[in-house]
Design a protein around this motif. Sequence first.
Motif, mmCIF file in Angstrom:
data_model
loop_
_atom_site.group_PDB
_atom_site.id
_atom_site.type_symbol
_atom_site.label_atom_id
_atom_site.label_comp_id
_atom_site.label_asym_id
_atom_site.label_seq_id
_atom_site.Cartn_x
_atom_site.Cartn_y
_atom_site.Cartn_z
ATOM 1 N N LEU A 149 0.833 -1.204 0.000
ATOM 2 C CA LEU A 149 0.000 0.000 0.000
ATOM 3 C C LEU A 149 0.869 1.257 0.000
ATOM 4 N N GLY A 150 2.032 1.167 0.596
ATOM 5 C CA GLY A 150 2.961 2.283 0.701
ATOM 6 C C GLY A 150 4.134 1.862 1.554
ATOM 7 N N GLY A 151 5.167 2.670 1.603
ATOM 8 C CA GLY A 151 6.353 2.353 2.374
ATOM 9 C C GLY A 151 7.247 1.359 1.650
ATOM 10 N N ILE A 152 8.188 0.777 2.382
ATOM 11 C CA ILE A 152 9.128 -0.180 1.787
ATOM 12 C C ILE A 152 9.323 -1.374 2.708
ATOM 13 N N LYS A 153 9.779 -2.460 2.098
ATOM 14 C CA LYS A 153 10.215 -3.650 2.831
ATOM 15 C C LYS A 153 11.648 -3.888 2.389
ATOM 16 N N VAL A 154 12.557 -4.101 3.333
ATOM 17 C CA VAL A 154 13.968 -4.332 3.026
ATOM 18 C C VAL A 154 14.345 -5.723 3.504
ATOM 19 N N ARG A 155 14.923 -6.509 2.592
ATOM 20 C CA ARG A 155 15.393 -7.855 2.955
ATOM 21 C C ARG A 155 16.904 -7.901 2.746
#
Length: 178
Positions: A149-155
Amino acid sequence: MMDTGVSKRYALALFQIAKENGSVEQLEEEMRVVKAVVANSPDLQQVFKSPNISLEQKKEIVKNAFASASVSVQNMLMLLMDRHREDYIVSICEYFLQFVNDEKGIAEAKVYSVRQLTDSEKSAISAAFAAKVGKRSLNIENIVDSNLLGGIKVRIGNKIFDGSLQGKLARLQRTLLG
């Protein structure tokens, strides 16, 4: 199942040769190319698996495919062909690149976002998250995920930092319900 010990040994041997020869950067680029070619070429993978193609023919195909590669990379590929370990090529490339990154203090990261990130955003993410994993910087692969929906995911490796709106809403829901 792939034996990671075998892949690591070959990658470490090639990395040590590269360090002795001062050609780490050159071999890093070549191993990225080898990995991409082998991983993304179903025809080449079929050649490796085919019992109808002789070892000499397979070696000739690989020599032609990687004619511009350094002697060290070509020798490693020929050695793998001689020992029937063609299935390990991509894994060896991955471990080699991991050794290079460890030497440089770099980590590989996948960043999931709603849109393509700009270079300045990637730099800011690298600066913010590199310290959290004990590295100097991050090599960022940006993956556009329309489900966020928004923002980020960092792996980074086996760590996931979820700063997405979906993740925040899920955490808020757990807090309110729990």
